[in-house]
Scaffold this active site. Structure first.
Site, PDB file in Angstrom:
ATOM      1  CB  SER A 151      16.211  38.735 -22.856  1.00  0.00           C
ATOM      2  OG  SER A 151      15.467  38.658 -24.049  1.00  0.00           O
ATOM      3  CE  LYS A 157      18.620  37.831 -26.544  1.00  0.00           C
ATOM      4  NZ  LYS A 157      17.263  37.815 -25.966  1.00  0.00           N
ATOM      5  CB  SER A 201      17.961  42.067 -25.641  1.00  0.00           C
ATOM      6  OG  SER A 201      17.385  40.919 -25.052  1.00  0.00           O
TER       7      SER A 201
END
Length: 477
Positions: free
Chosen positions: A117, A120, A308
Site C-alpha cells: 500500500s 498509494k 489505506s
C-alpha cells in the site's frame, strides 16, 4: 529540566509543526539525484552519503551547529544491530536527511521491491499534481432520451453514501460536516423536486457507469479489500454499508446496488420507479435534475492514505488517468501515475504499477522512489502536494498506525513522532514516512521487507518499528 527532557520537548514541538515547517522548505528540483549512486552488494549498507539534492527539501534548521547534523556514520551506528534482525527477512531501505536531501544510509535503495500500500503515495502525489486540490467528484441525475426517463450518472465518487448523515463514519468515527461524503438522499430530494415541478411522479431509471474502461475486477481478484472498480457506487460497494471492518464484504455489482438504493430513496420522496433500473448511457447535453459532490480531492487523498482505503485509491488513480489523457483503467492509471511522478523528478527506474492501491503483488517500487515521493511532497515549490504529508497516519494515534509503536513493541519512543504510510501483503511489510530525531532533525525513510508468504507479519512489523523508533531516539551525528 535535563538535556534529554529539553530534547524531547523540542522534538515534540517540531513534530507538531512539521506541516508548517515543510511549507517553508526549498524546491524539489532533481529529487532523484540523491539516489544516483549504485546500491551496495546485497547485505551491505551504503558506505557514504550521496550528493545532496539541488534545492532539495530545506527545513528551517533547529540549530546551525554541525554537531547536530545527521551523518552516515551516526545512522549506521544507531541502526546497525537492528538491521540484522532476522524477522526482517530481506530488507531494502533508504534513510535521508530531509533538510539537505542527503542519502544517509541505504541498502538496495535502488532495487525494486513489492510496495504493497505504499503504492498509494505515488497515486496521491500524481493526483495532487495533475488535479486541483479543491476538485470534487460529481454524481448527477439527468433527463433520459424519452419522457419519463431519468439516468443516474456516476462520476467516480466511491464515497457517495445512502446512509443518514448521523450514521456515516470513517475509521469508526463520525464524519465532520466539512468532510461529509455526498448524500444520495440529497440527490433523490433534488431529483424528486425537479420531477414534481414538471408534474412527473413516475419514472423509469437508468444508470450510467460508462466513465471507466477495462476490467472492473482487481487483477488479484480480491473480493474484500477493494470493490469492483466502477464510477458509480454507494458506500464503497459494501454489502453492509455501516461496516467498519478492515476487510468488509463487497457487492459484485456496485453500480446496480447504487441504482437500487436510489430507487428506494426516490420512493421515499414520492417518486415511483417502474421496473428494475437498467444500464443506460446519458446524453452529453442531457438536462441536469440533481447534482451532489464528493469531498475535495485533498480530503479524499488524506482519507485514502490515513486508512489505506483501496477503493478510494483506485478511484483517484482513474482521475489521474483521465487528467493525463490515458484510459481510465488499471493499466492506464498505472502508466499515468508513473509518468506524472517522473516529471516531478522522482526516480522511477524499475517502477511497475498495475494498480493505484498496491494490492497487486506484481507492483514494483524501489525505496529511492518512495523517499523521493515524500521529499517532493514536502518541497516548497509543490505546496499542492502537502496533503500527502498531512494524510500520513501518526504512529500510535491514527489510521493504520493506530495499533503500532506501542510500549510493548520496544518502539514506543516514536509514538506521536512518526508519520508514515504502511504497506502489507502476504510476506510483505513496508513503511515509508518521516520521523523527527532527538535533535529535531526531520529524516525521511522507506523500509521494505520480504518474508515467507503466509508468515505471521507481526515480528517483521515490530522489527521495522524498532528501526524507525531508533531513528527518533538518536541524533545520528
Amino acid at each position: 529540566m535535563n538535556g534529554a527532557g529539553v530534547g524531547r520537548l523540542r522534538r515534540c514541538a517540531v513534530a507538531g509543526v512539521l506541516g508548517a515547517a515543510l511549507a517553508t522548505s526549498g524546491p524539489a528540483a532533481g529529487v532523484g539525484r540523491a539516489f544516483a549512486a549504485p546500491s551496495p552488494a546485497p547485505g551491505q549498507s551504503s558506505a557514504k552519503a550521496a550528493e545532496p539534492l539541488p534545492g532539495a527539501v530545506v527545513l528551517a534548521p533547529v540549530t546551525d551547529s554541525a554537531d547536530t547534523l545527521p551523518t552516515t556514520q551516526g545512522v549506521q551506528q544507531a541502526l546497525g544491530p537492528l538491521l540484522q534482525d532476522k524477522a526482517l527477512g530481506t530488507l531494502n531501505f533508504a534513510v535521508t536527511d530531509a533538510a539537505t536531501g542527503r542519502l544517509l544510509l541505504g541498502s538496495g535503495e535502488n532495487t525494486p521491491a513489492t510496495p504493497a500500500s505504499t503504492t498509494k503515495l505515488a497515486t496521491s502525489v500524481a493526483a495532487l499534481e495533475l488535479i486541483p486540490a479543491d476538485r470534487r467528484i460529481e454524481t448527477r441525475v439527468v433527463a433520459g432520451a424519452a419522457p419519463g426517463e431519468i439516468v443516474l450518472v456516476g462520476g467516480g465518487d466511491p464515497t457517495l453514501t445512502a446512509l443518514p448523515a448521523d450514521q456515516v463514519q470513517v475509521g469508526g468515527l463520525p464524519v465532520d460536516p466539512d468532510n461529509a461524503p455526498a448524500s444520495m438522499t440529497d440527490l433523490a430530494a433534488q431529483t424528486a423536486a425537479a420531477l414534481k415541478a414538471a408534474g412527473v411522479t413516475t419514472v423509469k431509471l437508468g444508470y450510467d457507469a460508462s466513465l471507466y474502461t477495462g476490467p472492473v475486477r482487481h487483477m488479484e481478484n480480491d473480493d474484500y479489500n477493494v470493490a469492483p472498480v466502477t464510477p458509480l457506487m454507494v458506500d464503497e460497494g459494501k454489502v453492509e454499508p455501516r461496516s467498519q471492518a478492515e476487510a468488509p464484504a463487497r457487492v459484485l455489482d456496485p453500480a446496480g446496488q447504487a441504482a437500487d438504493a436510489f430507487t428506494a430513496l426516490l420512493k421515499a420522496q414520492g417518486i415511483t420507479v417502474q421496473g428494475r433500473p437498467a444500464a443506460a448511457t446519458a446524453a452529453a447535453d442531457a438536462r441536469t435534475l440533481g447534482t451532489v459532490r464528493s469531498p475535495t480531492l485533498t480530503r479524499l487523498v488524506e482519507r485514502l492514505l490515513t486508512h489505506s482505503d483501496n477503493t478510494i485509491a483506485e478511484a483517484v488513480a482513474r482521475l489521474v488517468a483521465i487528467a493525463a489523457h490515458r484510459s481510465p483503467s488499471f493499466e492506464g492509471a498505472g502508466a499515468a501515475v508513473t509518468e506524472t511522478v517522473a516529471k516531478l523528478g522522482v526516480p522511477t527506474t524499475g517502477v511497475l504499477l498495475n494498480d493505484g492501491s498496491g494490492l497487486s503483488t506484481a507492483n514494483l517500487i524501489p525505496p529511492a522512489t518512495l523517499v523521493g515521493l515524500l521529499s517532493v511532497a514536502a518541497a516548497a515549490d509543490h505546496p499542492e502536494l502537502r496533503p500527502v504529508l498531512t494524510g500520513l497516519p501518526i504512529a500510535g494515534f491514527t489510521g493504520t498506525l493506530l495499533g503500532r509503536f506501542g510500549a510493548r513493541s520496544g518502539a514506543g519512543e516514536a509514538s506521536g513522532i512518526v508519520r508514515a504510510k504502511t504497506g502489507t501483503l502476504s510476506g510483505v511489510n513496508t513503511l515509508a514516512g518521516t520521523v523527527v530525531d532527538a535533535d529535531g532533525r526531520v529524516l525521511v525513510f522507506a523500509l521494505m521487507t520480504r518474508t515467507a508468504a503466509g508468515a505471521d507479519p507481526t515480528p517483521s512489523r515490530i522489527a521495522v518499528d524498532r528501526i524507525v523508533a531508533r531513528l527518533a531516539a538518536c541524533g545520528c551525528h
